[in-house]
Design a protein around this motif. Structure first.
Motif, mmCIF file in Angstrom:
data_model
loop_
_atom_site.group_PDB
_atom_site.id
_atom_site.type_symbol
_atom_site.label_atom_id
_atom_site.label_comp_id
_atom_site.label_asym_id
_atom_site.label_seq_id
_atom_site.Cartn_x
_atom_site.Cartn_y
_atom_site.Cartn_z
ATOM 1 N N SER A 1 1.385 7.319 9.950
ATOM 2 C CA SER A 1 2.746 7.864 9.944
ATOM 3 C C SER A 1 3.459 7.548 8.633
ATOM 4 C CB SER A 1 3.535 7.292 11.125
ATOM 5 O OG SER A 1 4.899 7.652 11.049
ATOM 6 N N LEU A 2 3.358 6.302 8.198
ATOM 7 C CA LEU A 2 4.039 5.912 6.956
ATOM 8 C C LEU A 2 3.461 6.649 5.754
ATOM 9 C CD1 LEU A 2 4.451 2.069 7.545
ATOM 10 C CD2 LEU A 2 6.178 3.856 7.792
ATOM 11 N N GLN B 1 0.822 -1.225 0.000
ATOM 12 C CA GLN B 1 0.000 0.000 0.000
ATOM 13 C C GLN B 1 0.852 1.268 0.000
ATOM 14 O OE1 GLN B 1 -2.223 0.338 3.827
ATOM 15 N NE2 GLN B 1 -0.862 -1.301 4.539
ATOM 16 N N PHE B 2 2.184 1.104 0.009
ATOM 17 C CA PHE B 2 3.087 2.257 0.026
ATOM 18 C C PHE B 2 3.951 2.291 -1.223
ATOM 19 C CE2 PHE B 2 2.653 0.709 4.463
ATOM 20 C CZ PHE B 2 1.874 1.745 4.964
ATOM 21 N N ARG B 3 4.461 3.471 -1.559
ATOM 22 C CA ARG B 3 5.403 3.615 -2.670
ATOM 23 C C ARG B 3 6.727 2.940 -2.356
ATOM 24 N NH1 ARG B 3 7.411 8.176 -3.346
ATOM 25 N NH2 ARG B 3 7.889 8.048 -5.559
ATOM 26 N N VAL C 1 10.527 11.592 0.612
ATOM 27 C CA VAL C 1 11.918 11.524 1.050
ATOM 28 C C VAL C 1 12.318 10.104 1.452
ATOM 29 C CG1 VAL C 1 12.029 13.920 1.825
ATOM 30 C CG2 VAL C 1 11.304 12.132 3.440
ATOM 31 N N ILE C 2 11.419 9.139 1.228
ATOM 32 C CA ILE C 2 11.697 7.750 1.600
ATOM 33 C C ILE C 2 12.268 6.996 0.403
ATOM 34 C CG2 ILE C 2 10.764 5.622 2.560
ATOM 35 C CD1 ILE C 2 10.514 7.953 4.455
ATOM 36 N N SER C 3 13.352 6.271 0.645
ATOM 37 C CA SER C 3 13.951 5.456 -0.412
ATOM 38 C C SER C 3 13.049 4.270 -0.742
ATOM 39 C CB SER C 3 15.320 4.938 0.034
ATOM 40 O OG SER C 3 15.833 4.020 -0.894
#
Length: 400
Positions: free
Chosen positions: A197-198, A43-45, A206-208
Motif C-alpha cells: 500500500s505504501l 525504503q520509502f521516499r 502525493v505523499i508529503s
C-alpha cells in the motif's frame, strides 16, 4: 421522519486509543505524525505516517480472536465497543432483530492478502494461510460487529475510496430517520500502512516527505494514517426516553459524483454535495459555523475545496479546519474520524485547528483555524469527504 442523534462514539487513531485521547490530541494542535514503529521507513521516499503506534492487539483480543481479525477489523471492533458502551445500549431481542451495522473501508484486509502474496512470490510457498479470505474481505469489520452484539438487521460495508465511511454514516442516518432501523452502529476503519500500500501511494507522488500542511501555500501532500471510528445512531425520542445523553444530532447528508476525472477533484461535485446536505438538514446557511474539511494538503484538493466552500457560503462567515493535519488521511476511515471530531466539536464548544499551518495560500482564502483550537460554540457543522473516482459525501450535524 424521525430526528436522529448520536449517543456514542468510539475512536482509535494515531492520536490515541480512545475518544478522550483523540479529542485531547485534536485540541492540542499537535500532529501525531512520524515513523511507523517496527517498519523500515528508509525504503520509502517519505519517512512519516500517522500510525496507531500505541495500539496493542493483545490488550484488546485473545490470541484465538486475533487469528480471525485483520488489523482493520480490530480497529472496527475496538471503536464499536467504545461507542456502544458510551451509548449505554440495552440489548433486547427486538432491538437486535433490526439494528443495522453499516461500515466503510477502502482497502479492507489487503494487509492479510499481502502476507499471502509474500509467501507465494517471495518465500516460494505453494499455499497461503487458510483464513486469508475471511481476514481480507472488506465486510469483515461489519460482520464481526454484528456477531459481537448479535444484531440481525442490515449489515454491510461501503467502499467508495476516501468517502467510504461518510457514505456509510449517511446511509445509516437515512435508515434510522426513515424507520428502517431502530438503531445503527456505523463508521469505518482502515489499516493501509503495509509495504504494498505504501509503495502504491509513493508511486502517485502525493505523499508529503515531512508533514501534512492543509491549506498552506507550502503544502507538499498528504500523510497516510490508520485507525477507525464508530458512532451509535438512534431516534432522538427513543434516546431521551431511555435516559441516554445525546452528543449531537445528525441532520443531513448529501452525496454526488463528479462524473469528470478519476483522481482530479471537481468543484462542482463538492459544491453540490454540500448544498444537498444543507438542504437535507432543513437548516439555514447561517446556522452552520464550522466545516471539518476533507483537507488532504494536496495542491489540487485544497484549492478546489476552498473554492467550493466559498461558492456555497459566499460571504457567510464559517470556520474551516482539516484534522487530517493531526491524525493523517485514513482513507476509508477518514469520514468516520472526522464525523466524530465534528460531533465532539459541537458537544464541547471547541473547534479543532488546522495544525502545521505556515503560509496563507490566496487560493485557499478561508478561516482555517490555524494551529490553535478555538473555544466557540456553533449551532451546526458540515463534515466533507471527497474521494478518488469523484465520489463526494457530506454530513451535517447540529448541536443539542
Amino acid at each position: 421522519m424521525r430526528r436522529v442523534c448520536i449517543t456514542g462514539v468510539g475512536v482509535i487513531s494515531s492520536l490515541g486509543n480512545d475518544r478522550a485521547e483523540f479529542w485531547d490530541g485534536l485540541t492540542s494542535g499537535v500532529a501525531a505524525i512520524g515513523p511507523k514503529l517496527g517498519m523500515d521507513m528508509e525504503q520509502f521516499r517519505f519517512k512519516n505516517v500517522a500510525a496507531a503506534n500505541g495500539y496493542k492487539p493483545e490488550a484488546n483480543f485473545e490470541a484465538k480472536e486475533l487469528a480471525l481479525l485483520d488489523r482493520f477489523a480490530q480497529f472496527a471492533l475496538v471503536a464499536a465497543d467504545e461507542a456502544v458502551k458510551q451509548a449505554g445500549v440495552e440489548w433486547t431481542e427486538a432491538l437486535r432483530e433490526d439494528t443495522a451495522v453499516v461500515t466503510g473501508s477502502c482497502l479492507g484486509g489487503r494487509g492479510a492478502e499481502e502476507v499471502g502474496y509474500w509467501e507465494l512470490f517471495h518465500n516460494n510457498k505453494n499455499r497461503v494461510h487458510p483464513l486469508t479470505i475471511p481476514l481480507s474481505m472488506s465486510n469483515a469489520g461489519a460482520s464481526h460487529i454484528s456477531m459481537k452484539y448479535g444484531t440481525r438487521g442490515a449489515a454491510y460495508t461501503i467502499s467508495t475510496a476516501c468517502s467510504s465511511s461518510a457514505h456509510a454514516i449517511g446511509q445509516a442516518f437515512w435508515m434510522v430517520r426513515s424507520g428502517a432501523a431502530p438503531m445503527a452502529i456505523t463508521g469505518g476503519s482502515e489499516a493501509p500502512l503495509f509495504l504494498g500500500s505504501l509503495k502504491a501511494w509513493e508511486a502517485m507522488r502525493v505523499i508529503s516527505k515531512d508533514t501534512c500542511r492543509p491549506f498552506s501555500a507550502d503544502r507538499t501532500g498528504l500523510i497516510l494514517g490508520e485507525g477507525g471510528a464508530m458512532l451509535v445512531l438512534e431516534p432522538l425520542d427513543d434516546a431521551l426516553a431511555r435516559g441516554a445523553k445525546p452528543l449531537a444530532e445528525i441532520v443531513g447528508f448529501g452525496m454526488t459524483s463528479d462524473a469528470a476525472h478519476l483522481t482530479n477533484p471537481s468543484g462542482d461535485g463538492a459544491t453540490s454535495a454540500m448544498r444537498k446536505a444543507i438542504k437535507d438538514s432543513g437548516l439555514a446557511l447561517e446556522q452552520f459555523g464550522y466545516i471539518n474539511a476533507h483537507g488532504t494538503a494536496t495542491q489540487a484538493n485544497d484549492s478546489v475545496e476552498s473554492a467550493a466552500i466559498r461558492t456555497v457560503f459566499g460571504k457567510q462567515a464559517v470556520a474551516v479546519s482539516s484534522t487530517k493535519s493531526m491524525h493523517g488521511h485514513t482513507l476509508g476511515a477518514a469520514g468516520a474520524l472526522e464525523a466524530v471530531a465534528s460531533v465532539m466539536a459541537l458537544q464541547c464548544g471547541v473547534l479543532p485547528p488546522t495544525a502545521n499551518y505556515t503560509t496563507p495560500d490566496p487560493e485557499c482564502e478561508l478561516d482555517v483555524i490555524p494551529n490553535e483550537a478555538r473555544a466557540v460554540r456553533v449551532e451546526a457543522c458540515l463534515s466533507n469527504s471527497f474521494a478518488f473516482g469523484g465520489l463526494n459525501a457530506v454530513l451535517a450535524f447540529k448541536a443539542i
